[in-house]
Design a protein around this motif. Structure first.
Motif, mmCIF file in Angstrom:
data_model
loop_
_atom_site.group_PDB
_atom_site.id
_atom_site.type_symbol
_atom_site.label_atom_id
_atom_site.label_comp_id
_atom_site.label_asym_id
_atom_site.label_seq_id
_atom_site.Cartn_x
_atom_site.Cartn_y
_atom_site.Cartn_z
ATOM 1 N N TYR A 165 40.376 6.822 8.939
ATOM 2 C CA TYR A 165 41.432 6.017 9.572
ATOM 3 C C TYR A 165 41.255 6.172 11.061
ATOM 4 O O TYR A 165 41.960 6.943 11.715
ATOM 5 N N ASN A 166 40.274 5.428 11.625
ATOM 6 C CA ASN A 166 39.866 5.797 12.975
ATOM 7 C C ASN A 166 40.775 5.283 14.070
ATOM 8 O O ASN A 166 40.469 5.426 15.249
ATOM 9 N N ASP A 167 41.923 4.698 13.726
ATOM 10 C CA ASP A 167 42.871 4.418 14.795
ATOM 11 C C ASP A 167 44.002 5.430 14.816
ATOM 12 O O ASP A 167 44.961 5.256 15.554
ATOM 13 N N ASP A 168 43.851 6.484 14.022
ATOM 14 C CA ASP A 168 44.847 7.549 14.042
ATOM 15 C C ASP A 168 44.242 8.712 14.821
ATOM 16 O O ASP A 168 43.275 9.305 14.380
ATOM 17 N N PRO A 169 44.783 9.056 15.987
ATOM 18 C CA PRO A 169 44.126 10.078 16.816
ATOM 19 C C PRO A 169 44.023 11.430 16.131
ATOM 20 O O PRO A 169 43.079 12.173 16.374
ATOM 21 N N LYS A 170 44.985 11.742 15.229
ATOM 22 C CA LYS A 170 44.882 13.046 14.566
ATOM 23 C C LYS A 170 43.676 13.086 13.650
ATOM 24 O O LYS A 170 42.992 14.108 13.557
ATOM 25 N N ALA A 171 43.416 11.961 12.981
ATOM 26 C CA ALA A 171 42.271 11.934 12.074
ATOM 27 C C ALA A 171 40.973 12.077 12.852
ATOM 28 O O ALA A 171 40.071 12.821 12.458
ATOM 29 N N VAL A 172 40.887 11.378 13.987
ATOM 30 C CA VAL A 172 39.663 11.455 14.777
ATOM 31 C C VAL A 172 39.458 12.867 15.288
ATOM 32 O O VAL A 172 38.352 13.421 15.252
ATOM 33 N N LYS A 218 36.555 18.003 15.119
ATOM 34 C CA LYS A 218 36.619 19.458 14.991
ATOM 35 C C LYS A 218 35.738 19.943 13.853
ATOM 36 O O LYS A 218 34.973 20.896 13.984
ATOM 37 N N ALA A 219 35.847 19.225 12.711
ATOM 38 C CA ALA A 219 35.026 19.610 11.564
ATOM 39 C C ALA A 219 33.556 19.503 11.915
ATOM 40 O O ALA A 219 32.754 20.387 11.608
ATOM 41 N N LEU A 220 33.198 18.414 12.599
ATOM 42 C CA LEU A 220 31.788 18.206 12.926
ATOM 43 C C LEU A 220 31.274 19.312 13.827
ATOM 44 O O LEU A 220 30.221 19.897 13.589
ATOM 45 N N ILE A 221 32.032 19.627 14.884
ATOM 46 C CA ILE A 221 31.550 20.611 15.844
ATOM 47 C C ILE A 221 31.403 21.975 15.185
ATOM 48 O O ILE A 221 30.383 22.649 15.329
ATOM 49 N N ILE A 222 32.414 22.363 14.400
ATOM 50 C CA ILE A 222 32.340 23.705 13.824
ATOM 51 C C ILE A 222 31.221 23.803 12.785
ATOM 52 O O ILE A 222 30.455 24.766 12.771
ATOM 53 N N GLN A 258 35.192 29.780 6.290
ATOM 54 C CA GLN A 258 35.604 31.165 6.211
ATOM 55 C C GLN A 258 35.914 31.669 7.607
ATOM 56 O O GLN A 258 35.601 31.022 8.595
ATOM 57 N N PHE A 259 36.505 32.873 7.646
ATOM 58 C CA PHE A 259 36.768 33.517 8.918
ATOM 59 C C PHE A 259 35.466 33.686 9.670
ATOM 60 O O PHE A 259 34.482 34.131 9.103
ATOM 61 N N PRO A 260 35.350 33.462 10.971
ATOM 62 C CA PRO A 260 36.366 32.938 11.878
ATOM 63 C C PRO A 260 36.343 31.424 12.079
ATOM 64 O O PRO A 260 36.799 30.937 13.092
ATOM 65 N N PHE A 261 35.813 30.694 11.130
ATOM 66 C CA PHE A 261 35.689 29.247 11.341
ATOM 67 C C PHE A 261 36.689 28.468 10.515
ATOM 68 O O PHE A 261 36.459 27.297 10.229
ATOM 69 N N GLN A 262 37.795 29.109 10.095
ATOM 70 C CA GLN A 262 38.580 28.458 9.050
ATOM 71 C C GLN A 262 39.460 27.345 9.561
ATOM 72 O O GLN A 262 40.126 26.693 8.784
ATOM 73 N N THR A 263 39.499 27.096 10.868
ATOM 74 C CA THR A 263 40.500 26.156 11.352
ATOM 75 C C THR A 263 40.152 24.707 11.092
ATOM 76 O O THR A 263 41.011 23.850 11.235
ATOM 77 N N TRP A 264 38.907 24.395 10.702
ATOM 78 C CA TRP A 264 38.637 22.967 10.583
ATOM 79 C C TRP A 264 39.138 22.390 9.281
ATOM 80 O O TRP A 264 39.463 21.206 9.220
ATOM 81 N N LEU A 265 39.227 23.229 8.234
ATOM 82 C CA LEU A 265 39.578 22.653 6.947
ATOM 83 C C LEU A 265 41.008 22.114 6.875
ATOM 84 O O LEU A 265 41.211 21.011 6.361
ATOM 85 N N PRO A 266 42.020 22.822 7.369
ATOM 86 C CA PRO A 266 43.352 22.220 7.298
ATOM 87 C C PRO A 266 43.470 20.936 8.105
ATOM 88 O O PRO A 266 44.154 20.008 7.690
ATOM 89 N N ASP A 267 42.776 20.861 9.250
ATOM 90 C CA ASP A 267 42.857 19.628 10.022
ATOM 91 C C ASP A 267 42.063 18.513 9.388
ATOM 92 O O ASP A 267 42.231 17.348 9.735
ATOM 93 N N ALA A 268 41.158 18.876 8.458
ATOM 94 C CA ALA A 268 40.389 17.830 7.793
ATOM 95 C C ALA A 268 41.200 17.146 6.724
ATOM 96 O O ALA A 268 40.706 16.233 6.065
ATOM 97 N N MET A 269 42.436 17.579 6.543
ATOM 98 C CA MET A 269 43.260 16.970 5.511
ATOM 99 C C MET A 269 43.779 15.610 5.914
ATOM 100 O O MET A 269 44.522 14.984 5.175
ATOM 101 N N GLU A 270 43.405 15.151 7.129
ATOM 102 C CA GLU A 270 43.770 13.793 7.505
ATOM 103 C C GLU A 270 42.957 12.768 6.737
ATOM 104 O O GLU A 270 43.238 11.568 6.808
ATOM 105 N N ALA A 271 41.930 13.242 6.027
ATOM 106 C CA ALA A 271 41.088 12.313 5.281
ATOM 107 C C ALA A 271 41.865 11.772 4.090
ATOM 108 O O ALA A 271 42.827 12.383 3.643
ATOM 109 N N PRO A 272 41.420 10.638 3.542
ATOM 110 C CA PRO A 272 42.043 10.167 2.303
ATOM 111 C C PRO A 272 41.885 11.224 1.215
ATOM 112 O O PRO A 272 40.878 11.918 1.163
#
Lengths: 583, 166, 103
Positions: A150-157, A162-166, A222-236
Motif C-alpha cells: 500500500y505504497n501511499d501509506d507512509p507507515k507501510a513504506v 526498515k525491513a529491507l535495510i535490516i 532475532q535480537f538485536p534485529f527484532q524491530t523490523w518484524l512488528p513494523d512489517a505488519m503493515e503488509a496485507p
C-alpha cells in the motif's frame, strides 16, 4: 526425475509471476485464478519431490570453470522447507482471493508473491553458497515490495524500508561468509564444506560462523534485529502469514541448522546462538503481553517462537528445532490467516475494539482456538510435542541450566499472552458499534487444512525424522517414532514442569482481576516494553542522524549531468593519484 | 608504422566526432572510429572480436543513431558549456598525465606483440566463462523489456474508468 | 624512432579515453552524450584486449571485451530511446533543462 521436480518447483511460480503481471490489472478475476492455479501446481510438484529425497541426485548447471556449478540437492532439510513454502504459499494465495478482492494493482501483488515462493524454494534446495545468497536477496526484495504494497501509506513504506535495510545488513554477513569460503577452499559447494570444515583455518571459521549468525539473526528478526518484524505488519495479512511467519523468517533458522555441523566446534558460537535465541524469546514474549494490536502480538509471538528454534539449534537439538519449525509454520500461518479474516471483517487491528466476536464468527473462532492451543503448547496439539522436545534438548548436551529456566518461563508467558489475545478478540462483551462481515469461502478453504494440520502434523514425526536422517550425513539426527516420542515426552519430568508452568500462565489470565496490584506494580516495565526496550529509540536516532547528514550534503547536487560526471571523474583522478604516489 | 597511422586516424575521427556541429556527421565519424578500432582488434589478434565490433559498432550503432536523430530532430543547442572549457581541458590532461605516468614506463610494454596460445576464444567464451554468457543474455532481455516500456504509448485512462463502472 | 607496438596502442587508449571524457564533460546534447559513452567503451575494449595479450591469456581478455560490446550496445539503445522520449515530453535535448534532480 528429481531435476524435473526441482525445475518445476522453482520455475512454475516464476512463470506464474510473469504471466500474472503481463495479464494486466484489467482482468482481476483471471489474475486471481491464474495465481491460485500456479501456486497449487508448485505445491504439487514440491510434494512430488518427497519421493526423491535422499536419492543423492544433484542437479548441476555449469557456469564455467571459474565459479563451479550451480547445484541443487534435494535433501530432507531442503525438501520439507520447500513443501512448507509452496503449500502454505498456495493456501495464502487462496486466502488472498477473498482478502484482496477489489484491491488495485493485483498484478504487482501476485507477481511478487509467486516470485517469492520460487525464490524460497530455490534458497533451501541449493547447495551453492553464491546461489543461496542470490535467492536470499530475492526474498528480501520481494518482502520489501510486499510490505510496502500500500505504497501511499507512509507507515507501510517506512516499515518496508526498515525491513529491507535490516535484512540487507544481515545479507552482508552471509556474503562475507560465502567469499571467505571461496577464498579458502576454491569452491562454493556447501556439502563439500560440511564434510570437511577444516579447509578454512580456525579463526577464519569463527569469522564465518559469526557472520552467518548475524545474517540469520537479521533475517529471522532475532535480537538485536527484532524491530523490523512488528513494523512489517503493515503488509496485507496473507503476506504476513506467508513471508513473515511461515517462510522467509525460517531462512535464518535454516541457515543456522544447515551449517551447524561446520560451526559447532567454534568456541563461543553455540553459546551465542543460545543466548540470541533466549533473549529474543524473552523480550518478544514480554512485548506481546503489553501490545494491543492483533498482528503485532502475532508478530512478537513469531519472534519468540523463532527464538525457541534458534535456541534449539544452539543447544544441539537439530531434530527438535526442525520439527518445531514445521509445526510453527502451520499454526502460525493459521493464526495469521484467521487474524486476517477478523481484520477484514471488523476493519480494525486494535484488539480493544474487538470483543465477543466468538458468537458472530464461529468458524474463525474455532480455527483461531486450535492455533492458539497449539501455540501455547497444550497437549495433543502439534506445538506441544515440538516445544517439549526443544526444552528437553536444552537440558541434555551439557547446556547451561539458567537458559533452560528462562525458556521455561517464556513458555508460561506464551500461554499467558495467547490466552489474553484469544479472550480480548473472541470473548467478553461486544463493543457497541461493531459491524461484522461474514467470512468468505476462499478464506475458509484456506483455513481448514491448516487447522487440520495443527491437530495432526505431529503424527508425521517418525517419517520426518527418517527423511532427515537419510539425507543429511553430516548432521546427527535423533530420530523418534511416534510411540517413542510420546513415551519420551510423557515420561520426562521436564514435560510436567513445563505443563505446570503453562497451566500457571493460563490461571494467571483467569484470575487477572485479583492480580491488579501486581499489574500496577509492573506498570513501569510495561511502558518500557511497549517502547520495545529502547530499540525503537536507537532506530530513530540512527535514521535522524543519517537524514540530517543527507540534508547537509544537499548542496553538492546541482542537478546538472556535466557536474555529476565531473564529480565521478574527480574521484577517479583522486584514486589514480593515490595509486601513483603510493606506488 | 601501420600502428601509428591507425593511431592518428582514430584520434582524428574521434575528435571530429565531438567537434562537429551536426549530429548526423557525428554519427558518421563515430562509424569511422569503430572501423579503425576494429582494424586494431584484428592486428592485435582478436579476429572474432574485430568482426563483431565492425558489424555492431560501425553498423548497428550507426543505424540506431541515424534513426534516433531523425526522430528527435536536430534543433540547435547553444554552445556555451556548463563547465568552463578550460577547466575541462585541464582536468582531462591531468588525468591522462597521471595514467600515462603510471603505465608507460612499464617494461612489459617494450616487448613486441607476440602470438600467445591458450584455450582459444571459443572454448573460453562458451565453456570457461559460461556465467558471462548467461549474464549477457539477461542484459539483453532487460534492455529489450526496458525499450518496450520506454516506447509504449500512454494508455488512455478513460478506458480504465469505463471498465470499473461496468 | 623505435616505438614498440604496445606503446602505440596505449597511446590510442589514452587518446580515446581523453576524448571520451572531454566529450562527457563538455556536451549539452543528449545524443552526443551517447557518442561519448561509445568512445569510452572502445577505449575499454582496447585496454582489455591489450592486457590479455600482454599477459598471455588472450581469450579471457577477448571474452571480457565481448561482454563490454554487448553491454555498451544496450546502453546505446536505451540511451537513445530515453533521448527520443525526452524530446517528445520536454521538447528539448538540452541537458541543462533536465535538472529535476537538483538538491
Amino acid at each position: 526425475m528429481a531435476e524435473i521436480y526441482i525445475m518445476l518447483s522453482i520455475g512454475i511460480p516464476w512463470l506464474g509471476a510473469i504471466v500474472v503481471w503481463l495479464i494486466g490489472d484489467r482482468k482481476p478475476k483471471l489474475q486471481h485464478l491464474l495465481a491460485v492455479v500456479f501456486s497449487v501446481l508448485a505445491g504439487a510438484s514440491s510434494l512430488l519431490l518427497l519421493s526423491e529425497v535422499g536419492s543423492g541426485t544433484v542437479i548441476s548447471i555449469p557456469i564455467g570453470t571459474t565459479y563451479g556449478n550451480f547445484t541443487f540437492v534435494p535433501d530432507g532439510l531442503g525438501v520439507y522447507l520447500a513443501i512448507i513454502a509452496t503449500v502454505i504459499g498456495a493456501l495464502a494465495v487462496i486466502f488472498s482471493v477473498d482478502y484482496m478482492k477489489g484491491e488495485a494493482q493485483l498484478g504487482r501483488y501476485y507477481a511478487m508473491v509467486l516470485f517469492f515462493i520460487g525464490a524460497m524454494v530455490g534458497l533451501v534446495l541449493t547447495s551453492n553458497l553464491m546461489l543461496m545468497f542470490l535467492f536470499w536477496e530475492i526474498t528480501a526484495l520481494c518482502s520489501y515490495v510486499l510490505i510496502s504494497f500500500y505504497n501511499d501509506d507512509p507507515k507501510a513504506v517506512r516499515g518496508g524500508m526498515k525491513a529491507l535495510i535490516i535484512t540487507q545488513i544481515g545479507g552482508l554477513g552471509l556474503l562475507l561468509g560465502a567469499i571467505v569460503l571461496f577464498a579458502f577452499s576454491g569452491s562454493f559447494d556447501i556439502n563439500v564444506f560440511l564434510a570437511n570444515p577444516s579447509v578454512v583455518p580456525a579463526n577464519i571459521l569463527s569469522v564465518m560462523a559469526f557472520g552467518f549468525l548475524i545474517a540469520a539473526a537479521a533475517k529471522s528478526a532475532q535480537f538485536p534485529f527484532q524491530t523490523w518484524l512488528p513494523d512489517a505488519m503493515e503488509a496485507p495479512t496473507p503476506i504476513s502469514a506467508l513471508i513473515h511467519a511461515a517462510t522467509m523468517v525460517n531462512a535464518g533458522v535454516y541457515l543456522l541448522a544447515r551449517f551447524f555441523p561446520a560451526f559447532e566446534g567454534v568456541p563461543g558460537w553455540r553459546l551465542s546462538v543460545m543466548i540470541v535465541g533466549m533473549l529474543s524469546a524473552l523480550m518478544a514474549a514480554i512485548m506481546a503481553l503489553v501490545s494491543v494490536d492483533l498482528k503485532r502480538v502475532l508478530a512478537y509471538s513469531t519472534v519468540s517462537q523463532l527464538g525457541y528454534m534458534v535456541y534449539a539449534v544452539g543447544a544441539g537439538g537439530f531434530f527438535a528445532s526442525q520439527f518445531h519449525l514445521l509445526n510453527h509454520s502451520i499454526f502460525k500461518a493459521l493464526l495469521f490467516l484467521s487474524a486476517g479474516a477478523i481484520i477484514h471483517s471488523v476493519g480494525t487491528r486494535d484488539m480493544r475494539e474487538m470483543g465477543g466476536l466468538g458468537k458472530k464468527m464461529p468458524f474463525v473462532r474455532t480455527v483461531f482456538l486450535i492455533g492458539s492451543l497449539a501455540l501455547a503448547g497444550i497437549p495433543i496439539f502439534n506445538g506441544f510435542w515440538s516445544k517439549e522436545l526443544i526444552l528437553e534438548s536444552g537440558i541434555t548436551h551439557g547446556n547451561p541450566i539458567w537458559i533452560y529456566v528462562i525458556m521455561l518461563f517464556v513458555a508460561g508467558l506464551t500461554a499467558l499472552y495467547t490466552f489474553r489475545c484469544l479472550w480480548m478478540v473472541f470473548y467478553g462483551e461486544p463493543k457497541q458499534d461493531q459491524h461484522v462481515h461474514s467470512t468468505g469461502t476462499a478464506m475458509k478453504v484456506a483455513l481448514a487444512p491448516l487447522a487440520l494440520g495443527a491437530l495432526t502434523s505431529w503424527l508425521l514425526v517418525g517419517l520426518f525424522g527418517q527423511m532427515l536422517e537419510r539425507s543429511l550425513p553430516a548432521h546427527e539426527v535423533h530420530v523418534l517414532g511416534i510411540l517413542e516420542m510420546i513415551n519420551e515426552v510423557v515420561s520426562a519430568p521436564a514435560t510436567w514442569i513445563a505443563l505446570a508452568v503453562i497451566a500457571l500462565g493460563i490461571m494467571t489470565w483467569y484470575v487477572r482481576n485479583s492480580l491488579q496490584g501486581v499489574a500496577k506494580a509492573l506498570h513501569m516495565p510495561a511502558e518500557f516494553a511497549r517502547n520495545s526496550f529502547g530499540f525503537e529509540g536507537i532506530n530513530d536516532g540512527i535514521i535522524t542522524s543519517v537524514q540530517s547528514l543527507g540534508e547537509k550534503l544537499r548542496v553538492t547536487q546541482t542537478g546538472q549531468l556535466n557536474w555529476n560526471i565531473f564529480g565521478i571523474l574527480a574521484g577517479l583522478v583522486f584514486l589514480i593519484a593515490v595509486l601513483v604516489i603510493g606506488a | 608504422m601501420l600502428y601509428i597511422i591507425i593511431l592518428v586516424g582514430v584520434l582524428i575521427c574521434a575528435f571530429q566526432a565531438i567537434i562537429s556541429k551536426r549530429l548526423l556527421v557525428t554519427a558518421l565519424w563515430l562509424a569511422g572510429t569503430s572501423a579503425l578500432v576494429a582494424l586494431t582488434f584484428y592486428l592485435l589478434g582478436a579476429y572474432q572480436l574485430a568482426v563483431i565490433e565492425l558489424s555492431v559498432g560501425a553498423g548497428l550503432v550507426t543505424v540506431l543513431f541515424v534513426f534516433a536523430i531523425n526522430i528527435a530532430g536536430e534543433t540547435p543547442i547553444p554552445v556555451t558549456t556548463i563547465i568552463p572549457r578550460a577547466l575541462a581541458w585541464i582536468f582531462v590532461i591531468l588525468m591522462l598525465g597521471l595514467i600515462g605516468w603510471k603505465i608507460i614506463p612499464d617494461p612489459i610494454l617494450a616487448t613486441a606483440l607476440v602470438k600467445s596460445v591458450d584455450a582459444g576464444f571459443q572454448q573460453t567464451v562458451w565453456f570457461g566463462r559460461q556465467l558471462d554468457s548467461y549474464l549477457q543474455i539477461m542484459i539483453i532481455f532487460a534492455g529489450v523489456l526496458s525499450m518496450l516500456g520506454l516506447l509504449k504509448e500512454e494508455q488512455p485512462t478513460e478506458m480504465l474508468v469505463v471498465e470499473e463502472e461496468k | 624512432m623505435n616505438i614498440s607496438a604496445p606503446i602505440v596502442i596505449v597511446l590510442m587508449i589514452l587518446g580515446l579515453l581523453g576524448i571520451g571524457i572531454y566529450c562527457l564533460l563538455i556536451t549539452r546534447n543528449m545524443i552526443r552524450l551517447v557518442v561519448g559513452l561509445q568512445i569510452l567503451a572502445k577505449a575499454a575494449m582496447l585496454a582489455l584486449i591489450l592486457v590479455g595479450k600482454m599477459r598471455g591469456q588472450p581469450s579471457i581478455g577477448q571474452s571480457m571485451a565481448l561482454t563490454v560490446i554487448v553491454a555498451d550496445t544496450i546502453i546505446a539503445v536505451i540511451g537513445l530511446a530515453l533521448a527520443v522520449q525526452i524530446k517528445r515530453r520536454l521538447g528539448t535535448l538540452d541537458l541543462n533543462d533536465l535538472s529535476t534532480l537538483k538538491g
